[in-house]
Design an enzyme around this catalytic site. Structure first.
Site, PDB file in Angstrom:
ATOM      1  NE  ARG A 198     -12.624  29.535 -26.912  1.00 19.84           N
ATOM      2  CZ  ARG A 198     -13.239  30.727 -26.935  1.00 19.84           C
ATOM      3  NH1 ARG A 198     -14.031  30.647 -27.881  1.00 19.84           N
ATOM      4  NH2 ARG A 198     -12.768  31.727 -26.499  1.00 19.84           N
ATOM      5  CE1 TYR A 247     -19.370   4.863 -27.522  1.00 15.98           C
ATOM      6  CE2 TYR A 247     -19.261   7.298 -27.715  1.00 15.98           C
ATOM      7  CZ  TYR A 247     -19.013   6.060 -27.053  1.00 15.98           C
ATOM      8  OH  TYR A 247     -18.009   6.216 -26.089  1.00 15.98           O
ATOM      9  CG  ASP A 276     -21.143   7.999 -36.046  1.00 18.42           C
ATOM     10  OD1 ASP A 276     -20.086   7.591 -36.654  1.00 18.42           O
ATOM     11  OD2 ASP A 276     -20.993   8.253 -34.699  1.00 18.42           O
ATOM     12  CE  LYS A 304     -13.789   5.648 -31.495  1.00 16.29           C
ATOM     13  NZ  LYS A 304     -13.593   5.425 -30.203  1.00 16.29           N
TER      14      LYS A 304
HETATM   15  C1  PLP Z   1     -19.701   4.970 -33.895  1.00 11.20           C
HETATM   16  C2  PLP Z   1     -19.039   6.248 -32.915  1.00 11.20           C
HETATM   17  N1  PLP Z   1     -19.344   7.277 -33.023  1.00 11.20           N
HETATM   18  C3  PLP Z   1     -18.586   8.239 -32.288  1.00 11.20           C
HETATM   19  C4  PLP Z   1     -17.836   7.639 -31.117  1.00 11.20           C
HETATM   20  C5  PLP Z   1     -17.363   8.742 -30.220  1.00 11.20           C
HETATM   21  O1  PLP Z   1     -16.042   9.093 -30.458  1.00 11.20           O
HETATM   22  P1  PLP Z   1     -15.047   9.841 -29.575  1.00 11.20           P
HETATM   23  O2  PLP Z   1     -14.628   8.686 -28.617  1.00 11.20           O
HETATM   24  O3  PLP Z   1     -13.867   9.990 -30.307  1.00 11.20           O
HETATM   25  O4  PLP Z   1     -15.695  11.070 -28.787  1.00 11.20           O
HETATM   26  C6  PLP Z   1     -17.667   6.481 -30.918  1.00 11.20           C
HETATM   27  C7  PLP Z   1     -16.873   5.897 -30.010  1.00 11.20           C
HETATM   28  O5  PLP Z   1     -16.420   4.667 -29.751  1.00 11.20           O
HETATM   29  C8  PLP Z   1     -18.353   5.614 -31.889  1.00 11.20           C
HETATM   30  O6  PLP Z   1     -18.010   4.169 -31.850  1.00 11.20           O
END
Ligand code: PLP
Length: 392
Positions: free
Chosen positions: A54, A107, A180, A205
């Site tokens: 962890r 998101y 992000d 992704k």
């Molecule tokens: C732009 C963006 N940031 C963060 C996330 C969250 O990622 P995770 O599903 O790996 O938690 C997503 C999920 O689709 C996303 O599109």
């Protein structure tokens, strides 16, 4: 190392015990410590080493080192998901009474974290259109601690100027700009180089690229990452598993070639959709008509494989298209080698109300495409046959 070499070789370790070219997965929860005194020093962080998975593991550390190199960051931290990365990066900077600013298109679950969870812990927020840096400046308060920007933004691909917003943030003491950069990946955009303090990714992704792992990454200054690790990650427990870290590592080796093909295919798909009689509007920053095109050209090295499109005929037409595509898969998520199609209002942005979505152009007749690396003619033919059915 340049990018094409770095995605393969940066932080790559060959196993010192066996010579295995691909480093092994250290699938263990705990580590045998040499003696009592060393155990004390390791647990108190006086000496560096592995104690318990962890707190860190060699497989995750290798991924962290590689991402730090690709993002030109002092350090990086692997987490169990993109949301794990976002929550650690933001919560580690705020306490009750503080204020955050975030973009109006982000998101859906990040939106829910900031609007539904953090306010219960006394953290207030202002939502702004971050494509206009002046609006960001106007929203700053004496207690603002974080400006959070997603660019390109999910799902309408809005582009915010990282350099301009960083200048505004840094006119004030104690405000960090968190970006992000999931839709870009480090291959196309480096927010830290542009002046941001922290970059977060859903490594699920493009970084992984094959849809085989759920993972997240935070990168930035070493002091910031150390604080995210201990005590935040230590206490939240949003730990990246060695196996998932290893899968992302393998995916990263082809990031450069994958991103080139994603960009090339997406540009062709966007142009095809832009001229299609069943399409009302295409949201893709590579198109000259897109309001974010110039900023994207300035701060990105390509426009990514993501786009959205408003289909004429609303939800009924969307249903027909999504039920009839054959090469695209009806699935949420993005950045895989395979092409995916989703309905953003009900799949990634259900945490917003209909009115909140409509105000930022996330319409009920909108689909989001994650354009994969297949033969682009097959992708275009697939969309064309499904759109023809929607016309009937
Ligand atoms: C732009 C963006 N940031 C963060 C996330 C969250 O990622 P995770 O599903 O790996 O938690 C997503 C999920 O689709 C996303 O599109």
């Amino acid at each position: 190392m340049k990018m094409n070499t770095a995605v393969i070789h940066a932080a790559q370790k060959h196993d010192p015990r066996t010579g295995a070219h691909v480093s092994p997965i250290y699938q263990t929860s705990t580590y045998v410590l040499p003696d009592f005194d060393e155990a004390v020093r390791l647990n108190q962080n006086i000496d560096q080493g592995f104690v318990y998975s962890r707190f860190g593991s060699p497989t995750v550390a290798e991924l962290e080192e590689k991402i730090a190199s690709l993002e030109e960051a002092e350090a990086a931290l692997g987490l169990s998901s993109g949301l794990g990365a976002i929550s650690n990066a933001v919560i580690s900077q705020v306490k009750a009474g503080d204020h955050i600013i975030f973009g109006d298109v982000i998101y859906g679950c990040s939106f829910a974290l900031f609007t539904k969870i953090l306010p219960d812990f006394g953290v207030s927020y202002t939502i702004v259109d971050t494509t206009d840096p002046n609006k960001v400046a106007e929203a700053i308060r004496p207690n603002t601690k974080v400006i959070y920007v997603e660019t390109p933004a999910n799902p309408t691909l809005k582009i915010s100027d990282i350099e301009e917003i960083a200048k505004i943030a840094h006119q004030h003491e104690g405000i960090n700009l968190v970006v992000d950069s999931t839709f870009a990946s480090p291959y196309l955009q480096n927010p830290l180089v542009l002046g941001a303090d922290v970059v977060v990714h859903s490594a699920t992704k493009y970084l992984c690229g094959h849809g085989t792992a759920v993972a997240g990454i935070v990168a930035g200054k070493k002091a910031f990452i150390d604080r995210c690790r201990m005590p935040f990650l230590q206490c939240f427990g949003t730990v990246l598993s060695p196996f998932d870290a290893w899968l992302v590592q393998q995916g990263l080796k082809t990031l450069a070639v994958r991103m080139e093909r994603h960009c090339e295919n997406a540009m062709k798909v966007a142009r095809f959709l832009e001229g299609h009689e069943m399409i009302e509007k295409v949201y893709y920053p590579g198109l000259e008509s897109n309001p974010g095109h110039q900023t994207a050209k300035k701060q990105m090295r390509g426009f990514s494989g993501m786009m959205s499109a408003d289909i004429k005929g609303g939800t009924d037409a969307v249903r027909t298209v999504m039920n009839n595509v054959k090469v695209f898969s009806l699935a949420t998520s993005l950045g895989n080698v395979d092409s995916l199609i989703q309905h953003s209002p009900t799949m990634s942005h259900f945490d917003m109300t209909l009115e909140e979505r409509a105000a930022v152009s996330i319409f009920e007749g909108q689909v989001r495409l994650s354009v994969g690396i297949e033969d682009v003619d097959d992708l275009i033919d697939d969309l064309d046959q499904a759109l023809k059915l929607a016309k009937k």
